[in-house]
Design a protein around this motif. Structure first.
Motif, PDB file in Angstrom:
ATOM      1  N   PHE A  28      41.468  10.333  12.090  1.00 58.40           N
ATOM      2  CA  PHE A  28      42.338  10.743  13.189  1.00 58.40           C
ATOM      3  C   PHE A  28      41.746  10.319  14.536  1.00 58.40           C
ATOM      4  O   PHE A  28      42.460   9.802  15.401  1.00 58.40           O
ATOM      5  N   THR A  29      40.433  10.513  14.692  1.00 58.24           N
ATOM      6  CA  THR A  29      39.765  10.219  15.958  1.00 58.24           C
ATOM      7  C   THR A  29      39.933   8.753  16.364  1.00 58.24           C
ATOM      8  O   THR A  29      40.119   8.450  17.543  1.00 58.24           O
ATOM      9  N   ALA A  30      39.914   7.864  15.368  1.00 55.16           N
ATOM     10  CA  ALA A  30      40.028   6.432  15.660  1.00 55.16           C
ATOM     11  C   ALA A  30      41.332   6.101  16.378  1.00 55.16           C
ATOM     12  O   ALA A  30      41.380   5.173  17.193  1.00 55.16           O
ATOM     13  N   GLU A  31      42.396   6.831  16.094  1.00 54.91           N
ATOM     14  CA  GLU A  31      43.709   6.519  16.670  1.00 54.91           C
ATOM     15  C   GLU A  31      44.432   7.784  17.101  1.00 54.91           C
ATOM     16  O   GLU A  31      45.649   7.895  16.944  1.00 54.91           O
ATOM     17  N   ALA A  32      43.688   8.742  17.649  1.00 53.61           N
ATOM     18  CA  ALA A  32      44.239  10.074  17.929  1.00 53.61           C
ATOM     19  C   ALA A  32      45.516  10.046  18.779  1.00 53.61           C
ATOM     20  O   ALA A  32      46.481  10.744  18.491  1.00 53.61           O
ATOM     21  N   SER A  33      45.530   9.213  19.826  1.00 56.04           N
ATOM     22  CA  SER A  33      46.657   9.253  20.767  1.00 56.04           C
ATOM     23  C   SER A  33      47.951   8.731  20.129  1.00 56.04           C
ATOM     24  O   SER A  33      49.048   9.140  20.508  1.00 56.04           O
ATOM     25  N   GLY A  71      36.670   7.878   1.301  1.00 57.38           N
ATOM     26  CA  GLY A  71      36.216   9.262   1.117  1.00 57.38           C
ATOM     27  C   GLY A  71      37.374  10.248   1.159  1.00 57.38           C
ATOM     28  O   GLY A  71      37.409  11.218   0.395  1.00 57.38           O
ATOM     29  N   HIS A  72      38.326   9.984   2.038  1.00 55.49           N
ATOM     30  CA  HIS A  72      39.490  10.856   2.172  1.00 55.49           C
ATOM     31  C   HIS A  72      40.303  10.871   0.874  1.00 55.49           C
ATOM     32  O   HIS A  72      40.755  11.915   0.420  1.00 55.49           O
ATOM     33  N   LEU A 100      37.962  16.659   2.874  1.00 54.92           N
ATOM     34  CA  LEU A 100      39.237  16.115   3.365  1.00 54.92           C
ATOM     35  C   LEU A 100      39.347  16.278   4.876  1.00 54.92           C
ATOM     36  O   LEU A 100      39.723  15.338   5.590  1.00 54.92           O
ATOM     37  N   ALA A 101      38.985  17.483   5.360  1.00 49.92           N
ATOM     38  CA  ALA A 101      39.094  17.752   6.797  1.00 49.92           C
ATOM     39  C   ALA A 101      38.129  16.868   7.583  1.00 49.92           C
ATOM     40  O   ALA A 101      38.491  16.311   8.624  1.00 49.92           O
ATOM     41  N   ALA A 102      36.910  16.711   7.063  1.00 48.02           N
ATOM     42  CA  ALA A 102      35.898  15.918   7.781  1.00 48.02           C
ATOM     43  C   ALA A 102      36.291  14.448   7.850  1.00 48.02           C
ATOM     44  O   ALA A 102      36.276  13.831   8.929  1.00 48.02           O
ATOM     45  N   THR A 103      36.678  13.866   6.697  1.00 46.42           N
ATOM     46  CA  THR A 103      37.053  12.448   6.691  1.00 46.42           C
ATOM     47  C   THR A 103      38.370  12.254   7.446  1.00 46.42           C
ATOM     48  O   THR A 103      38.545  11.260   8.154  1.00 46.42           O
ATOM     49  N   GLY A 104      39.260  13.230   7.323  1.00 48.64           N
ATOM     50  CA  GLY A 104      40.530  13.162   8.049  1.00 48.64           C
ATOM     51  C   GLY A 104      40.310  13.173   9.551  1.00 48.64           C
ATOM     52  O   GLY A 104      40.976  12.445  10.289  1.00 48.64           O
TER      53      GLY A 104
END
Lengths: 163, 115
Positions: free
Chosen positions: A88-93, A34-35, A80-84
């Protein structure tokens, strides 16, 4: 590496949403594809706008071209922002400490600032221009900046995984 | 002006494609390692599964493949369960100590390609 990240990003990664994105068989791939589809849409609409600002596609008045492409660009940016955000959340740290990701974020900020300068300043100089009229230098600068910034943003996005 | 920009974009894209070749980045393909031992922790998650493996007094973090590819190749969640004995061949990270990216793993005598 995880230990160095600000607590908010660690918390985001460890949230139920973060776990759901990582553990679902389809959520991550859907966000990933989607991104890219949103990027294609965004790049297309944006290129049309920027090329018009640079003096191309001059058979149609700038206001008409910009207005049509603008709504597509906005919709694509939201996607883009939503899929991004999901990716990002999956590997934020990890991502927040990734130098390429940091450059990408800064450039997105710069791209949006360029857009704001256009919307609240340069736009007035072009809205009433008819077809075939030469574009003012301020419009050309805005278009060129936009093209350059967003191309590098896309290149950064593709490059994050390699750093 | 437009022609110059088109050329510039093409160069950026071509450079990106060249850099995206496997092995570029933070894993040292010149120094392959084999990490063998019991699986201490196991995450069957996206964007890629990871296990930690106790081997020769160290605990290695072994980065595997995306879960869809793992399951397609028969490396299910059960195959990399905690306590299983694994042998992972791959490239050590140049950024994170004791981390490696597996090219292939062997569990219970079966080898699974990760790339």
């Amino acid at each position: 590496m995880t230990g160095e990240a600000p607590a908010i990003f660690v918390a985001l990664e460890q949230s139920d949403l973060g776990a759901a994105i990582r553990q679902s068989a389809w959520l991550f791939p859907v966000a990933n594809v989607g991104h890219i589809l949103a990027l294609v849409m965004f790049a297309g609409a944006l290129a049309v706008m920027d090329i018009r600002l640079l003096g191309g596609l001059s058979a149609t008045s700038p206001a008409r071209v910009l207005m049509r492409a603008r709504s597509i660009a906005i919709a694509a940016f939201v996607l883009l922002a939503a899929t991004g955000f999901l990716l990002f959340t999956a590997e934020a740290s990890h991502l927040i400490l990734n130098p390429v990701f940091q450059i990408k974020l800064a450039l997105i900020g710069l791209g949006l600032a360029n857009l704001a300068i256009f919307e609240f300043g340069v736009k007035r100089a072009v809205t009433d221009l008819g077809p075939g009229v030469a574009m003012p230098a301020s419009a050309k600068t805005a278009g060129l900046m936009s093209l350059a910034i967003w191309i590098v943003v896309a290149a950064c996005g593709r490059t994050i995984a390699y750093f | 002006m437009l022609r110059v920009m088109t050329a510039a974009s093409a160069i950026v894209l071509a450079a990106g494609a060249a850099f995206a070749h496997h092995g570029w980045g933070s894993y040292d393909a010149a120094k392959p390692v084999t990490v063998a031992g019991p699986i201490v922790t196991s995450k069957y998650e996206n964007p890629h599964a990871t296990v930690t493996v106790r081997s020769e007094g160290k605990v290695w973090t072994v980065t595997l493949a995306p879960t869809s590819r793992m399951s397609t190749r028969g490396a299910s969640e059960k195959v990399i369960a905690v306590g299983k004995s694994i042998s992972a061949y791959g490239y050590p990270s140049t950024a994170t100590p004791d981390e490696m990216r597996a090219e292939r793993i062997t569990v219970d005598g079966k080898t699974f390609e990760m790339r």
